[in-house]
Each structure stands twice: as structure tokens, then as C-alpha cells.
Design a protein around this motif. Structure first.
Motif, mmCIF file in Angstrom:
data_model
loop_
_atom_site.group_PDB
_atom_site.id
_atom_site.type_symbol
_atom_site.label_atom_id
_atom_site.label_comp_id
_atom_site.label_asym_id
_atom_site.label_seq_id
_atom_site.Cartn_x
_atom_site.Cartn_y
_atom_site.Cartn_z
ATOM 1 N N THR A 2 3.815 -39.722 -4.626
ATOM 2 C CA THR A 2 3.823 -38.546 -3.360
ATOM 3 C C THR A 2 3.298 -37.304 -3.884
ATOM 4 O O THR A 2 3.919 -36.916 -5.099
ATOM 5 N N GLU A 3 2.435 -36.707 -3.319
ATOM 6 C CA GLU A 3 2.048 -35.365 -3.868
ATOM 7 C C GLU A 3 2.688 -34.235 -3.225
ATOM 8 O O GLU A 3 3.131 -33.243 -4.061
ATOM 9 N N LYS A 4 3.337 -34.308 -1.893
ATOM 10 C CA LYS A 4 3.774 -33.193 -1.400
ATOM 11 C C LYS A 4 5.132 -33.593 -0.420
ATOM 12 O O LYS A 4 4.749 -34.356 0.449
ATOM 13 N N VAL A 5 6.034 -32.796 -0.604
ATOM 14 C CA VAL A 5 7.398 -33.183 0.306
ATOM 15 C C VAL A 5 7.822 -31.872 0.859
ATOM 16 O O VAL A 5 7.812 -30.955 0.253
ATOM 17 N N LEU A 6 8.197 -32.223 2.264
ATOM 18 C CA LEU A 6 8.697 -30.965 2.625
ATOM 19 C C LEU A 6 10.310 -31.411 2.997
ATOM 20 O O LEU A 6 10.706 -32.259 3.503
ATOM 21 N N VAL A 7 11.014 -30.238 2.605
ATOM 22 C CA VAL A 7 12.687 -30.367 3.011
ATOM 23 C C VAL A 7 12.652 -29.182 4.137
ATOM 24 O O VAL A 7 12.453 -27.971 3.740
ATOM 25 N N THR A 8 13.099 -29.712 5.166
ATOM 26 C CA THR A 8 13.428 -28.722 6.224
ATOM 27 C C THR A 8 14.607 -28.834 6.758
ATOM 28 O O THR A 8 15.405 -29.912 6.577
ATOM 29 N N TYR A 9 15.083 -27.857 7.656
ATOM 30 C CA TYR A 9 16.546 -27.947 7.861
ATOM 31 C C TYR A 9 16.707 -26.945 9.259
ATOM 32 O O TYR A 9 16.048 -26.152 9.349
ATOM 33 N N GLY A 10 17.803 -27.310 9.895
ATOM 34 C CA GLY A 10 18.344 -26.155 10.957
ATOM 35 C C GLY A 10 19.655 -25.647 10.340
ATOM 36 O O GLY A 10 20.450 -26.596 9.991
ATOM 37 N N THR A 11 19.827 -24.526 10.446
ATOM 38 C CA THR A 11 21.036 -23.816 10.109
ATOM 39 C C THR A 11 21.249 -22.698 10.876
ATOM 40 O O THR A 11 20.456 -22.038 11.341
ATOM 41 N N THR A 12 22.647 -22.361 11.125
ATOM 42 C CA THR A 12 22.961 -20.980 11.755
ATOM 43 C C THR A 12 23.514 -19.950 10.650
ATOM 44 O O THR A 12 23.063 -18.744 10.648
ATOM 45 N N SER A 15 24.494 -22.380 5.177
ATOM 46 C CA SER A 15 24.879 -23.338 4.163
ATOM 47 C C SER A 15 23.778 -24.581 4.047
ATOM 48 O O SER A 15 23.827 -25.157 2.955
ATOM 49 N N THR A 16 23.492 -24.942 5.544
ATOM 50 C CA THR A 16 22.718 -26.154 5.249
ATOM 51 C C THR A 16 21.046 -25.654 4.478
ATOM 52 O O THR A 16 20.616 -26.717 3.915
ATOM 53 N N ALA A 17 20.930 -24.447 4.674
ATOM 54 C CA ALA A 17 19.541 -24.012 3.834
ATOM 55 C C ALA A 17 19.843 -24.275 2.453
ATOM 56 O O ALA A 17 18.929 -24.557 1.752
ATOM 57 N N GLU A 18 21.221 -23.761 1.830
ATOM 58 C CA GLU A 18 21.427 -23.834 0.461
ATOM 59 C C GLU A 18 21.349 -25.349 0.062
ATOM 60 O O GLU A 18 21.058 -25.574 -0.999
ATOM 61 N N ILE A 19 21.961 -26.150 0.802
ATOM 62 C CA ILE A 19 21.850 -27.727 0.371
ATOM 63 C C ILE A 19 20.219 -28.011 0.459
ATOM 64 O O ILE A 19 20.074 -28.560 -0.363
ATOM 65 N N ALA A 20 19.500 -27.671 1.352
ATOM 66 C CA ALA A 20 18.170 -28.060 1.313
ATOM 67 C C ALA A 20 17.348 -27.595 0.107
ATOM 68 O O ALA A 20 16.610 -28.430 -0.595
ATOM 69 N N GLU A 35 8.253 -28.125 -0.865
ATOM 70 C CA GLU A 35 8.504 -26.805 -0.050
ATOM 71 C C GLU A 35 9.523 -27.090 0.917
ATOM 72 O O GLU A 35 9.831 -28.153 1.578
ATOM 73 N N ALA A 36 10.452 -26.169 0.712
ATOM 74 C CA ALA A 36 11.697 -26.177 1.647
ATOM 75 C C ALA A 36 11.466 -25.086 2.849
ATOM 76 O O ALA A 36 11.245 -23.706 2.186
ATOM 77 N N ASP A 147 29.435 -30.433 -1.950
ATOM 78 C CA ASP A 147 29.602 -31.034 -3.382
ATOM 79 C C ASP A 147 28.352 -31.335 -3.750
ATOM 80 O O ASP A 147 27.597 -32.079 -3.486
ATOM 81 N N PHE A 148 27.819 -30.120 -4.429
ATOM 82 C CA PHE A 148 26.376 -29.918 -5.178
ATOM 83 C C PHE A 148 26.251 -30.849 -6.000
ATOM 84 O O PHE A 148 25.012 -31.468 -6.255
ATOM 85 N N ALA A 149 27.015 -31.661 -6.686
ATOM 86 C CA ALA A 149 26.899 -32.777 -7.456
ATOM 87 C C ALA A 149 26.185 -33.930 -6.729
ATOM 88 O O ALA A 149 25.221 -34.759 -7.286
ATOM 89 N N ALA A 150 27.238 -34.200 -5.855
ATOM 90 C CA ALA A 150 26.773 -35.386 -4.745
ATOM 91 C C ALA A 150 25.500 -35.183 -4.135
ATOM 92 O O ALA A 150 24.652 -36.073 -4.067
ATOM 93 N N ILE A 151 24.947 -33.983 -3.805
ATOM 94 C CA ILE A 151 23.692 -33.362 -3.355
ATOM 95 C C ILE A 151 22.706 -33.808 -4.389
ATOM 96 O O ILE A 151 21.587 -34.505 -3.908
ATOM 97 N N GLU A 152 22.923 -33.410 -5.516
ATOM 98 C CA GLU A 152 21.876 -33.591 -6.618
ATOM 99 C C GLU A 152 21.623 -35.098 -6.809
ATOM 100 O O GLU A 152 20.366 -35.608 -7.110
ATOM 101 N N THR A 153 22.929 -35.786 -6.686
ATOM 102 C CA THR A 153 22.548 -37.185 -7.098
ATOM 103 C C THR A 153 21.947 -38.114 -5.857
ATOM 104 O O THR A 153 20.762 -38.749 -6.283
#
Length: 165
Positions: A2-12, A15-20, A35-36, A147-153
Motif C-alpha cells: 500500500t502506498e498511501k494511507v489516510l488516518v482521519t477522525y472526528g473529535t471535539t 483526544s481522538t485526534a491524538e489516537i489517530a 496522512e492524519a 491505552d496507547f500500548a493497545a492503540i499501537e498494537t
């Protein structure tokens, strides 16, 4: 590969942006071009080979920007690998058990044949915007349950899947 991945999010409140961003960082470390971006700022998904969509949960619904993103781009998303994540429980439950997607996310997953969904703990801290957020904080129910360890996994699993295709 895969050449290009989009990670996109809705946040108020961000904190969801930080997960993304954490997801995007892992994908980059595994050699993917990522790109996020906030969901409301994405005009097209055509340049991307795969998409990760995240949304904060509010009163049992995904953030409106994530919902609108999926609705607006559903035809193009249907032809790509797609993963979803939610963030929201303001308790440790997301680290203790699998929390299924809310109804609207479940429907979108079916329509798009999404690969996977996961729910991560949320974060609501002093200074958060919104009347309901203020009420939650005043009741003492805020905090950071991500849980950033779970997010990274989880992100590493996506990278592995994309790198082997």
C-alpha cells in the motif's frame, strides 16, 4: 504494498485526534506513507490506498464529522481497505473487554466491508468544550482512559496487513 494511507477522525476536544496521530505514527514506522487529517477537512479519498476512520463517541453516536465523512465518501471507501476505531468510554472498560461498535458504525462497517473496528478508552479533562462535557467533569467522571500500548498494537496489526498485501 500500500502506498498511501489516510488516518482521519472526528473529535471535539482533541483526544481522538491524538489516537489517530498515534496510529499514523506506527504506520509510518512500518514504512507506509500516511496522512492524519480531521475528517471535515478531507475533500477526497481517491489519493489513498487504505483508510482508517476514527470517531469520538458522544451519547452513543460517533462524532458527526466521522459519520459525515463515511457517508460522503462511501462509494470510494467501498473499494479500499478500511478500519474503524471509536474512542469514548470514560472508564477502564475498553481495556478490559471488547466493546462492539455502536449501531451506526456497525451499519457503516457492513456497507463498506470494513476490516475491523475497535473501541479505545476516551479522555475528558478540564477545559473540555461543551455543556455535557462540563457536566461530566463536574460529576467527577472525567479522566484519561486511553491505552496507547493497545492503540499501537492495533495499528501495528493494520501495518502488517497492509505490508503483506
Amino acid at each position: 504494498m500500500t502506498e498511501k494511507v489516510l488516518v482521519t477522525y472526528g473529535t471535539t476536544n482533541g483526544s481522538t485526534a491524538e489516537i489517530a496521530e498515534a496510529v499514523a505514527t506506527v504506520l509510518r514506522k512500518d514504512g507506509l506513507s500516511v496522512e492524519a487529517r480531521p475528517a471535515r477537512d478531507v475533500a477526497s479519498v481517491a489519493p489513498y490506498d487504505a483508510v482508517v476512520v476514527g470517531g469520538g463517541l458522544y451519547a452513543g453516536r460517533w462524532h458527526k464529522d466521522a459519520r459525515r465523512f463515511v457517508r460522503r465518501h462511501r462509494r470510494t471507501l467501498a473499494g479500499r481497505p478500511v478500519w474503524f476505531f471509536s474512542s469514548g468510554p470514560l472508564d477502564p472498560s475498553a481495556s478490559q473487554r471488547d466493546i462492539p461498535p455502536v449501531r451506526g458504525v456497525r451499519r457503516a462497517m457492513t456497507r463498506l466491508d470494513a476490516r475491523e473496528h475497535i473501541t479505545f478508552g476516551g479522555c475528558l479533562e478540564e477545559g473540555a468544550r461543551g455543556r455535557v462535557a462540563g457536566m461530566i467533569l463536574r460529576s467527577g467522571k472525567g479522566g484519561d482512559f486511553r491505552d496507547f500500548a493497545a492503540i499501537e498494537t492495533w495499528a501495528a496489526g493494520i501495518a502488517h496487513e497492509l505490508n503483506r498485501s
